[in-house]
Design an enzyme around this catalytic site. Structure first.
Site, PDB file in Angstrom:
ATOM      1  CG  ASP A  12      -2.050  -1.029   1.054  1.00  0.00           C
ATOM      2  OD1 ASP A  12      -2.673  -1.068  -0.019  1.00  0.00           O
ATOM      3  OD2 ASP A  12      -2.295  -1.792   2.003  1.00  0.00           O
ATOM      4  CG  ASP A  50      -8.157  -3.426  -2.821  1.00  0.00           C
ATOM      5  OD1 ASP A  50      -8.563  -4.411  -3.463  1.00  0.00           O
ATOM      6  OD2 ASP A  50      -8.639  -3.089  -1.727  1.00  0.00           O
ATOM      7  CB  THR A  65     -15.176 -11.529  -3.914  1.00  0.00           C
ATOM      8  OG1 THR A  65     -15.048 -11.675  -5.325  1.00  0.00           O
ATOM      9  CG2 THR A  65     -15.535 -10.080  -3.616  1.00  0.00           C
ATOM     10  NE  ARG A 102     -13.017  -0.046  -0.170  1.00  0.00           N
ATOM     11  CZ  ARG A 102     -13.657  -0.625   0.856  1.00  0.00           C
ATOM     12  NH1 ARG A 102     -14.932  -0.326   1.105  1.00  0.00           N
ATOM     13  NH2 ARG A 102     -13.061  -1.501   1.630  1.00  0.00           N
ATOM     14  CD1 TRP A 106     -10.471  -1.379  -4.374  1.00  0.00           C
ATOM     15  CD2 TRP A 106      -9.919   0.779  -4.589  1.00  0.00           C
ATOM     16  NE1 TRP A 106     -10.411  -0.827  -3.109  1.00  0.00           N
ATOM     17  CE2 TRP A 106     -10.067   0.495  -3.210  1.00  0.00           C
ATOM     18  CE3 TRP A 106      -9.580   2.070  -4.968  1.00  0.00           C
ATOM     19  CZ2 TRP A 106      -9.882   1.449  -2.213  1.00  0.00           C
ATOM     20  CZ3 TRP A 106      -9.403   3.034  -3.976  1.00  0.00           C
ATOM     21  CH2 TRP A 106      -9.546   2.719  -2.628  1.00  0.00           C
TER      22      TRP A 106
END
Length: 401
Positions: free
Chosen positions: A119, A179, A239, A251, A255
């Site tokens: 991240d 993400d 998922t 979401r 992304w």
């Protein structure tokens, strides 16, 4: 500059987007603008007044208990709050936001050496990258380059991707989440800053591999794809934060659209644009998307319409679709973004002005399967809301937009 004055100008400008040629009571319009401006002014002031603390980046807020969830810089959400402050400076011109943002940025910098997370883009580019939109700063660029170098250590050539999570290793040999597309911007920018194509090549490899394996036939996205590190083959698709493995987590779809739209910006690869459009159309044309544009947390939750919404999915998508509109000229993308702005600029979604917490919007859903951060304020929803406002303002300033 007083926040209220600048906000009223901004809100009035956005409100005019939705009026068209329809006659409207000007006094009513002024009252509504003032009410919205007052709500946002209070919310923005709460962000500015929040005390600087290296261990207390605000992540979410529990409206029932009144508790702010605070996290250290290693949390994946830490970069969003300083990013919000930088964006508020750009929106309002209030220098206090800029000064506070600088203070918070200093606590993010050590993350440039944190190789235990994918991240890096969310944390470092979400904060220092926004700072570079305001001011030239070679130190910030050095931090971003070091962060890109650290993130690159998580790349596996056999798989062709950057590893996402490190937990659950006994089940997931090499997990890659949708993400992670968002973290590629850090790498693309690192190549532009340094001239070193290594970062660009890693980002393209990751985007290509995810393009091949993450999407279903209807262009919805799985959350997680697990790879074999010896052969590079796909071992599993699931998922993790959705209703079930084959459901469409809202979401995650946002992304995907944002990630491939952004990747097209840097590469001009047509396949990325095609995927961004296909996944955007899946989202926009979904029968379970509510009229106000704010999706339920998962499009396949059987409890719809009683399911919680996810404002964060709406704001991520609305920001992405402004850029997608600029690329394609297709009005449906801009119309969705305008709808989201209009919906969120209401008392239903803006947190009540009497609540003292550094957040703007209510009704986001963090991790439904773990019953964590459900139907409340979350920092990244605010981040992409502010980014949407800035992108829409920039677009409006262009001819014929």
């Amino acid at each position: 500059m007083r926040i209220g004055i600048s906000l009223l100008i901004i809100i009035s400008g956005f409100t005019s987007l939705f009026l068209g040629c329809k006659p409207r009571d000007k006094s009513q319009e002024t009252r509504e603008n003032n009410e919205i401006s007052s709500l946002l002014e209070k919310r923005y002031q709460n962000l500015k007044d929040y005390s600087v603390d290296s261990l207390a980046f605000p992540r979410s807020f529990d409206l029932v208990s009144g508790e702010i969830k605070k996290v250290p810089s290693k949390d994946w959400t830490s970069g969003f709050f300083p990013g919000n402050l930088w964006q508020l400076y750009l929106l309002t011109g209030d220098k206090d936001f800029k000064e506070k943002a600088r203070q918070w940025n200093a606590f993010i910098e050590k993350e440039k050496f944190n190789d235990g997370t994918h991240d890096m883009g969310f944390k470092v580019y979400g904060s220092l990258g926004k700072a570079l939109q305001v001011e030239e700063n070679n130190h910030y660029k050095d931090v971003i380059l070091e962060s890109a170098k650290t993130l690159s250590t998580r790349f596996n050539k056999t798989v062709g991707c950057i590893r996402s999570w490190d937990f659950n290793r006994d089940v997931w040999e090499f997990p890659v989440i949708i993400d992670n597309m968002m973290n590629l911007e850090l790498l693309f920018e690192a190549t532009q800053m340094s001239g070193d194509s290594t970062y660009f090549n890693i980002a393209v490899s990751h985007a290509n591999t995810s393009l091949e394996n993450h999407f279903r036939d209807d262009h919805s996205s799985y959350h997680v794809v697990v790879y074999d590190t010896v052969t590079g083959a796909v071992k599993n698709k699931l998922t993790h934060q959705g209703f079930n493995d084959e459901s469409s987590w809202a979401r995650g779809q946002a992304w995907a659209v944002y990630g491939y739209t952004m990747s097209y910006r840097y590469t001009k690869r047509k396949e990325y644009l095609n995927q961004a459009e296909s996944s955007a159309n899946y989202f926009l044309d979904n029968n379970h998307l509510p009229q106000d544009g704010i999706p339920y947390w998962d499009f396949d939750d059987p409890q719809i319409p009683k399911s919680p919404r996810d404002v964060s999915a709406a704001t991520i998508m609305s920001s992405a679709l402004i850029e997608l509109f600029e690329i394609t000229g297709k009005e449906k993308y801009l119309k969705y973004s305008d709808k989201v702005i209009k919906s969120l600029m209401s008392e239903e979604y803006i947190i009540s002005e009497d609540i003292e917490a550094p957040f703007i919007l209510d009704h986001s859903t963090g991790n439904w399967p773990k019953n964590d951060e459900i139907d409340g304020p979350i920092v990244y929803a605010d981040y992409y809301f502010l980014e949407t406002l800035l992108r829409r303002r920039a677009l409006k300033s262009k001819p014929n937009k």
